[in-house]
Design a protein around this motif. Structure first.
Motif, PDB file in Angstrom:
ATOM      1  N   UNK A   1       0.819  -1.205   0.000  1.00 16.51           N
ATOM      2  CA  UNK A   1       0.000   0.000   0.000  1.00 16.51           C
ATOM      3  C   UNK A   1       0.858   1.263   0.000  1.00 16.51           C
ATOM      4  N   UNK A   2       1.689   1.423   1.038  1.00 15.98           N
ATOM      5  CA  UNK A   2       2.492   2.643   1.155  1.00 15.98           C
ATOM      6  C   UNK A   2       3.421   2.790  -0.052  1.00 15.98           C
ATOM      7  N   UNK A   3       4.100   1.692  -0.426  1.00 16.23           N
ATOM      8  CA  UNK A   3       5.017   1.742  -1.563  1.00 16.23           C
ATOM      9  C   UNK A   3       4.309   1.416  -2.879  1.00 16.23           C
ATOM     10  N   UNK A   4       3.498   0.342  -2.886  1.00 13.50           N
ATOM     11  CA  UNK A   4       2.880  -0.124  -4.125  1.00 13.50           C
ATOM     12  C   UNK A   4       1.832   0.806  -4.685  1.00 13.50           C
ATOM     13  N   UNK A   5       0.980   1.378  -3.819  1.00 12.43           N
ATOM     14  CA  UNK A   5      -0.103   2.249  -4.297  1.00 12.43           C
ATOM     15  C   UNK A   5       0.296   3.716  -4.270  1.00 12.43           C
ATOM     16  N   UNK A   6       0.954   4.145  -3.178  1.00 15.44           N
ATOM     17  CA  UNK A   6       1.243   5.570  -3.004  1.00 15.44           C
ATOM     18  C   UNK A   6       2.662   5.951  -3.409  1.00 15.44           C
ATOM     19  N   UNK A   7       3.499   4.974  -3.736  1.00 11.74           N
ATOM     20  CA  UNK A   7       4.834   5.266  -4.250  1.00 11.74           C
ATOM     21  C   UNK A   7       5.791   5.884  -3.259  1.00 11.74           C
ATOM     22  N   UNK A   8       5.581   5.661  -1.942  1.00 11.44           N
ATOM     23  CA  UNK A   8       6.476   6.212  -0.920  1.00 11.44           C
ATOM     24  C   UNK A   8       7.443   5.100  -0.482  1.00 11.44           C
ATOM     25  N   UNK A   9       8.624   5.102  -1.085  1.00 12.02           N
ATOM     26  CA  UNK A   9       9.571   4.009  -0.866  1.00 12.02           C
ATOM     27  C   UNK A   9      10.629   4.307   0.195  1.00 12.02           C
ATOM     28  N   UNK A  10      10.762   5.561   0.583  1.00  9.51           N
ATOM     29  CA  UNK A  10      11.888   5.928   1.442  1.00  9.51           C
ATOM     30  C   UNK A  10      11.457   6.341   2.847  1.00  9.51           C
ATOM     31  N   UNK A  11      10.263   5.948   3.266  1.00 11.40           N
ATOM     32  CA  UNK A  11       9.810   6.331   4.600  1.00 11.40           C
ATOM     33  C   UNK A  11      10.480   5.473   5.671  1.00 11.40           C
ATOM     34  N   UNK A  12      10.817   6.099   6.779  1.00  8.97           N
ATOM     35  CA  UNK A  12      11.300   5.352   7.931  1.00  8.97           C
ATOM     36  C   UNK A  12      10.106   4.622   8.542  1.00  8.97           C
ATOM     37  N   UNK A  13      10.197   3.327   8.678  1.00 10.89           N
ATOM     38  CA  UNK A  13       9.035   2.552   9.097  1.00 10.89           C
ATOM     39  C   UNK A  13       8.733   2.718  10.589  1.00 10.89           C
ATOM     40  N   UNK A  14       7.466   2.821  10.872  1.00 16.42           N
ATOM     41  CA  UNK A  14       6.998   3.006  12.244  1.00 16.42           C
ATOM     42  C   UNK A  14       6.883   1.649  12.916  1.00 16.42           C
TER      43      UNK A  14
END
Length: 547
Positions: free
Chosen positions: A328-341
């Motif tokens: 979701x975060x990477x696949x749908x919204x394209x946010x690949x570099x977020x520090x994971x919570x």
């Protein structure tokens, strides 16, 4: 090492206990075996005393913890470790704690040649401290405790070595970058609001975790232990809406582990949301009493691997969150570099939220399941940074033609962003609005002005910063001065709130509690005003220049 021994019983609910200092030779093997059988009867251990592996049923992990007594070279320690584990269980330690203790003690035994090589033990503790400082500290504590129970020939020397490694001091928890937290917040809200239920149900525990544990300080396992009947409503009470939360911190000295249940007040909005979530999750075919039955995982797995646990446990949830980031975060919204919570971070966000909203430390301690008030004060080390980052994030959003709702419901989690188009100037509508003011335009309608005027244009959502060309430098300086002034007010407010909270933890005074709440309201106003001003500074070029 101490255990509590029952010496009399006044009634079914009250017993008289005494502390007894226990060493390995306090009891003989027959007595340890008898204690073991009592633990088996109480379902605290599965197995037999002579087996090299025991299973310890664990509510927290939702699966038995397997502890092994399989040291071959220094096999004399196996019996000692079994006796040690029995005493620790009788002392009320959890299966997970005992599992971790044994792992570190066994490692120390093997690396130090059965505690005969002090140099090797010293090197091991140094390595543990360098790799992960807390683990070096933890290992030294566990070794000392074990050797106070089972003394080896050179135990004094070993204890001295361990004492030299007990210098670890807890520091403020490292939390992810605030910008990444806010982006994740946006994604969670957008995904679950704008995608069909049949698509999002797989990740429904992620949404409820994010929204609920950012508001109520709960440990991940406490969240996963919620039951379907966790809600209560009683219209005869002043606060009719409540939720029952299991607490996993065990202060009991009885063997095994029993949950403490806390009944927490919630508002109607939270009650309705959780009630709807429970009804939705009941569409999953399961007889589990837990809110998140393990069948929820089976429904979306291509390969059906039957699980023995009744609910989604911490390991399952962390894997589900990993998939959410990937799909979701990477696949749908394209946010690949977020520090994971991490799953436990939201509990800390909730406490910071509560601190910034003016809850006193007594209230936060109760909500968080803390036994000591001082546990709260470290969160103020994050509060100013979070406040500054929050303001910056809101300012960015305003530049992107969005506007946020106020802070009344917290920084994130329950917080919802209410998007609206930013104010723009249409020359055809100038006759209907107030029009030109200092360094820009007032877009308020003439027919309601000045009843809605707040006097200071720079703080008003109806103000559009659009200085003329010759005003540009002075206009930005004007806004920047206001921003710096508000930054000082934000910092002063947080410091005052910290001092008030510390005083309230020592002695409760209604006046201080009222001041804490009013300071919090001022803080929220300062943050929203600063975000508004900073957005105008950031977007000065974007608004264009008047010719």
């Amino acid at each position: 090492m101490e255990i509590r021994v029952t010496i009399d019983s006044l009634n079914p609910n009250e017993v008289i206990e005494r502390k007894q200092n226990v060493k390995f030779d306090t009891f003989d093997i027959k007595q340890y075996k008898k204690m073991f059988e009592q633990l088996v009867e109480g379902n605290h251990v599965i197995g037999s005393f002579d087996q090299p592996h025991w299973k310890l049923p664990c509510n927290i992990a939702d699966h038995p913890m397997i502890v092994s007594f399989d040291i071959e070279v220094y096999h004399k320690f196996n019996t000692a470790l079994k006796a040690y584990s029995i005493v620790r269980l009788l002392s009320g330690r959890t299966p997970i704690a005992i599992y971790n203790e044994l792992a570190l003690i066994k490692k120390a035994i093997l690396e130090s040649n059965g505690f005969t090589s002090s140099d090797k033990l010293e090197s091991l503790l140094e390595l543990q401290s360098q790799t992960y400082k807390y683990q070096g500290y933890r290992m030294s504590i566990d070794i000392k405790r074990f050797l106070s129970f089972y003394k080896v020939t050179n135990y004094k020397e070993i204890i001295d070595i361990c004492s030299n490694h007990q210098t670890y001091k807890g520091t403020a928890r490292e939390l992810p970058a605030f910008e990444d937290i806010m982006i994740f917040d946006d994604i969670v809200n957008d995904y679950f609001q704008n995608h069909p239920t049949e698509e999002t149900l797989e990740y429904f525990p992620i949404m409820l975790w994010w929204l609920l544990t950012n508001t109520l300080p709960m440990r991940p396992t406490e969240f996963l232990l919620l039951e379907k009947d966790c809600l209560q409503f009683n219209e005869n009470y002043a606060s009719p809406y409540r939720i029952t939360i299991p607490r996993i911190k065990n202060k009991s000295n009885s063997p095994g582990f029993e949950l403490r249940m806390d009944s927490i007040e919630i508002d109607e909005k939270a009650y309705i949301f959780i009630k709807n979530a429970i009804q939705l999750l009941e569409t999953i075919d399961s007889e589990s009493r837990y809110l998140f039955p393990v069948e929820l995982l089976w429904a979306y797995r291509k390969v059906k691997i039957p699980k023995k646990n009744e609910r989604i446990n911490r390991r399952d949830f962390d894997l589900l969150k990993k998939h959410f980031y990937e799909k979701v975060v990477e696949g749908i919204y394209g946010k690949y570099d977020l520090e994971r919570i991490k799953s436990g971070d939201t509990r800390h966000f909730a406490i910071i939220n509560m601190a910034l909203q003016g809850f006193n430390m007594l209230s936060i301690a109760r909500m968080a399941g803390h036994d000591v008030i001082k546990s709260q004060f470290s969160y103020y080390s994050h509060a100013e940074h979070f406040a500054q980052s929050y303001v910056y994030r809101l300012a960015q959003k305003r530049v992107e033609n969005t506007i946020t709702s106020d802070m009344s419901s917290g920084i994130f989690g329950w917080k919802r962003y209410v998007y609206d188009k930013g104010k723009s100037i249409d020359i055809n509508t100038l006759e209907n609005i107030v029009g030109r003011v200092k360094h820009g335009y007032c877009t308020e309608q003439k027919d309601v002005f000045p009843e809605t005027c707040i006097e200071h244009c720079e703080f008003c959502s109806n103000y559009v910063f659009k200085p003329s060309l010759n005003e540009q430098t002075g206009a930005i300086t004007w806004l920047s001065d206001s921003s710096r002034s508000l930054e000082g007010k934000i910092r002063e407010s947080i410091e005052l709130m910290k001092d008030l909270s510390m005083n309230l933890s020592k002695i409760y005074r209604q006046g201080n509690d009222d001041l804490l709440k009013s300071t919090s309201r001022n803080l929220m106003a300062y943050m929203d005003m600063k975000a508004m001003i900073d957005s105008k500074v950031m977007g000065a070029d974007a608004f264009g220049q008047e010719q």
